[in-house]
Design a protein around this motif. Structure first.
Motif, PDB file in Angstrom:
ATOM      1  N   ARG A 241       0.915  -1.156  -0.054  1.00  0.00           N
ATOM      2  CA  ARG A 241       0.055   0.063  -0.056  1.00  0.00           C
ATOM      3  C   ARG A 241       0.887   1.081  -0.153  1.00  0.00           C
ATOM      4  NH1 ARG A 241      -4.819  -1.886   4.458  1.00  0.00           N
ATOM      5  NH2 ARG A 241      -5.839  -3.192   3.081  1.00  0.00           N
TER       6      ARG A 241
ATOM      7  N   ARG B  10       0.750   3.869  -2.901  1.00  0.00           N
ATOM      8  CA  ARG B  10       0.648   5.462  -2.761  1.00  0.00           C
ATOM      9  C   ARG B  10       1.851   6.349  -3.233  1.00  0.00           C
ATOM     10  NH1 ARG B  10      -0.895   4.597   1.875  1.00  0.00           N
ATOM     11  NH2 ARG B  10       1.073   5.172   3.258  1.00  0.00           N
TER      12      ARG B  10
ATOM     13  N   ALA C 139      -1.953  -3.172  -6.133  1.00  0.00           N
ATOM     14  CA  ALA C 139      -3.400  -3.141  -5.531  1.00  0.00           C
ATOM     15  C   ALA C 139      -3.900  -4.440  -5.260  1.00  0.00           C
ATOM     16  CB  ALA C 139      -4.160  -2.449  -6.618  1.00  0.00           C
TER      17      ALA C 139
ATOM     18  N   LEU D  37      -6.604  -4.148  -1.886  1.00  0.00           N
ATOM     19  CA  LEU D  37      -7.245  -2.793  -1.975  1.00  0.00           C
ATOM     20  C   LEU D  37      -8.531  -2.862  -2.774  1.00  0.00           C
ATOM     21  CD1 LEU D  37      -4.421   0.002  -2.296  1.00  0.00           C
ATOM     22  CD2 LEU D  37      -5.914  -0.357  -0.290  1.00  0.00           C
TER      23      LEU D  37
ATOM     24  N   ALA E 243      -8.954  -2.385  -5.664  1.00  0.00           N
ATOM     25  CA  ALA E 243      -8.749  -0.922  -6.633  1.00  0.00           C
ATOM     26  C   ALA E 243      -8.711  -1.587  -8.129  1.00  0.00           C
ATOM     27  CB  ALA E 243      -7.479  -0.288  -6.131  1.00  0.00           C
TER      28      ALA E 243
ATOM     29  N   ILE F  75     -16.352   4.158  -8.728  1.00  0.00           N
ATOM     30  CA  ILE F  75     -15.688   4.898  -7.641  1.00  0.00           C
ATOM     31  C   ILE F  75     -15.377   6.393  -8.007  1.00  0.00           C
ATOM     32  CG2 ILE F  75     -13.102   5.193  -7.003  1.00  0.00           C
ATOM     33  CD1 ILE F  75     -12.874   2.067  -7.237  1.00  0.00           C
TER      34      ILE F  75
ATOM     35  N   THR G 267      -9.509   6.249  -8.505  1.00  0.00           N
ATOM     36  CA  THR G 267      -9.169   5.091  -7.989  1.00  0.00           C
ATOM     37  C   THR G 267      -7.665   5.507  -7.041  1.00  0.00           C
ATOM     38  OG1 THR G 267     -10.105   3.436  -9.460  1.00  0.00           O
ATOM     39  CG2 THR G 267      -8.303   2.907  -8.185  1.00  0.00           C
TER      40      THR G 267
ATOM     41  N   ALA H 293      -9.282   7.773  -4.272  1.00  0.00           N
ATOM     42  CA  ALA H 293     -10.501   7.254  -3.344  1.00  0.00           C
ATOM     43  C   ALA H 293     -10.084   5.860  -2.562  1.00  0.00           C
ATOM     44  CB  ALA H 293     -11.657   6.844  -4.039  1.00  0.00           C
ATOM     45  N   ARG H 294      -9.247   4.980  -3.392  1.00  0.00           N
ATOM     46  CA  ARG H 294      -8.629   3.486  -2.847  1.00  0.00           C
ATOM     47  C   ARG H 294      -7.392   3.606  -2.503  1.00  0.00           C
ATOM     48  NH1 ARG H 294     -12.411  -0.358  -4.311  1.00  0.00           N
ATOM     49  NH2 ARG H 294     -14.531   0.620  -4.131  1.00  0.00           N
TER      50      ARG H 294
END
Length: 334
Positions: free
Chosen positions: A57, A61, A88, A93, A95, A120, A205, A208-209
């Motif tokens: 993650r 990110r 992902a 996730l 995603a 999403i 995505t 938000a994810r």
């Protein structure tokens, strides 16, 4: 084989307009296989039978934020999109990352993850400038996603998962208009572009994810997207084959439209107010060509239709001569 992997995708393009996308893919894939190799390996390690989700993650990110901050006006290249999808999945996730499809081999179908990505986007952007500018009914998109999810077979039925989302394909074709029946490359491109608009091509995505948040804040990528719009528009002048630059300008414009609703209202207003000044830094024909798009943007920001009273929607694909490729005054660019 995974259903999504069976969808045919472009092999990549060459030339000056596509260089930033190739550079973006090389830079981040190099990071994944070099400095971040240890982190990525830890992302797939399992301890006591349980996956360690945090590293994957964190890497996802970080790479998402870098992509938006470094090349805010550039579509994510497919190689990077696929890597995001791997991360992902490892991060659990849920995603959906969607690839850019090739207009010359498009068969009119989209796998279910495209509708999942659009849902999403609907949850993130309903009621915003983005929805208003592009004339999207995100409530209907959400309802479509729920309906298809309710009708999909479960794992216990033994029935294979649907390979395509018929509802999403139909919606994209309807939004592309009567001249966009699948067949010609330009007509296919119009349908694919509507899918990119509805899904935001992975930006929703990532926000938000994955939870990306550019360090400079959202006004910065919005402004820099418009700089890319101006740079691509400048390449139209004197170009005997301007459509590649026109499409890249429209993609950067769409990504600016995505970033703007993530600003607070005062920031959004300041960014829009400053676009004329940025356009003035380029040759005079750039501001003249973009004037209808800027009028449409301001009208949408004020709650009106963008394609009225001199405003125009800036889209990339068309089956007719593109208005952005017309020299100011209405004649084709020379």
């Amino acid at each position: 084989m995974d259903d999504d992997a069976e969808q045919q995708l472009p092999d990549g393009s060459s030339g000056p307009a596509s260089y930033p996308r190739a550079q973006l893919a090389r830079a981040f894939l190099t990071a994944l296989t070099h400095d971040d190799a240890g982190t990525r390996n830890r992302a797939v390690e399992r301890h006591a039978g349980r996956p360690d989700l945090a590293p994957a993650r964190a890497v996802l990110r970080q790479l998402g934020e870098l992509s938006v901050q470094t090349f805010p006006g550039t579509l994510l290249p497919n190689r990077l999109v696929r890597e995001f999808g791997v991360l992902a999945e490892q991060a659990d996730l849920g995603a959906p990352f969607v690839e850019e499809l090739a207009a010359d081999i498009f068969m009119g179908t989209f796998t279910p993850k495209y509708l999942a990505a659009a849902r999403i986007a609907a949850d993130l952007l309903r009621g915003t400038l983005y929805e208003r500018y592009y004339g999207i009914d995100y409530a209907a998109v959400r309802d479509l996603a729920l309906a298809e999810a309710d009708g999909a077979p479960t794992r216990t039925t033994g029935i294979r998962r649907p390979r395509a989302s018929a509802g999403f394909a139909r919606l994209c074709a309807e939004r592309a208009g009567s001249g966009a029946r699948t067949g010609s490359v330009a007509a296919n491109g119009r349908i694919i572009e509507q899918a990119q608009i509805l899904t935001t091509h992975n930006l929703a995505t990532l926000v938000a994810r994955v939870g990306i948040a550019p360090a400079p804040g959202w006004p910065d990528p919005a402004r820099r997207c418009f700089t890319t719009v101006c740079r691509m528009t400048a390449q139209v002048q004197g170009n005997p084959r301007p459509m590649s630059s026109v499409k890249d300008a429209a993609y950067a414009w769409r990504q600016m439209l995505f970033h703007l609703p993530l600003c607070d209202p005062a920031e959004q207003a300041r960014v829009i107010a400053g676009l004329d000044e940025e356009a003035a830094r380029f040759p005079a024909h750039v501001a003249a060509r973009l004037a209808p798009a800027l009028t449409g943007l301001r009208q949408a920001a004020a709650g009106a239709a963008p394609d009225s009273s001199g405003g125009r929607l800036l889209l990339g694909w068309t089956t007719r001569p593109h208005w952005l490729a017309q020299a100011p005054g209405g004649s084709p660019a020379r």
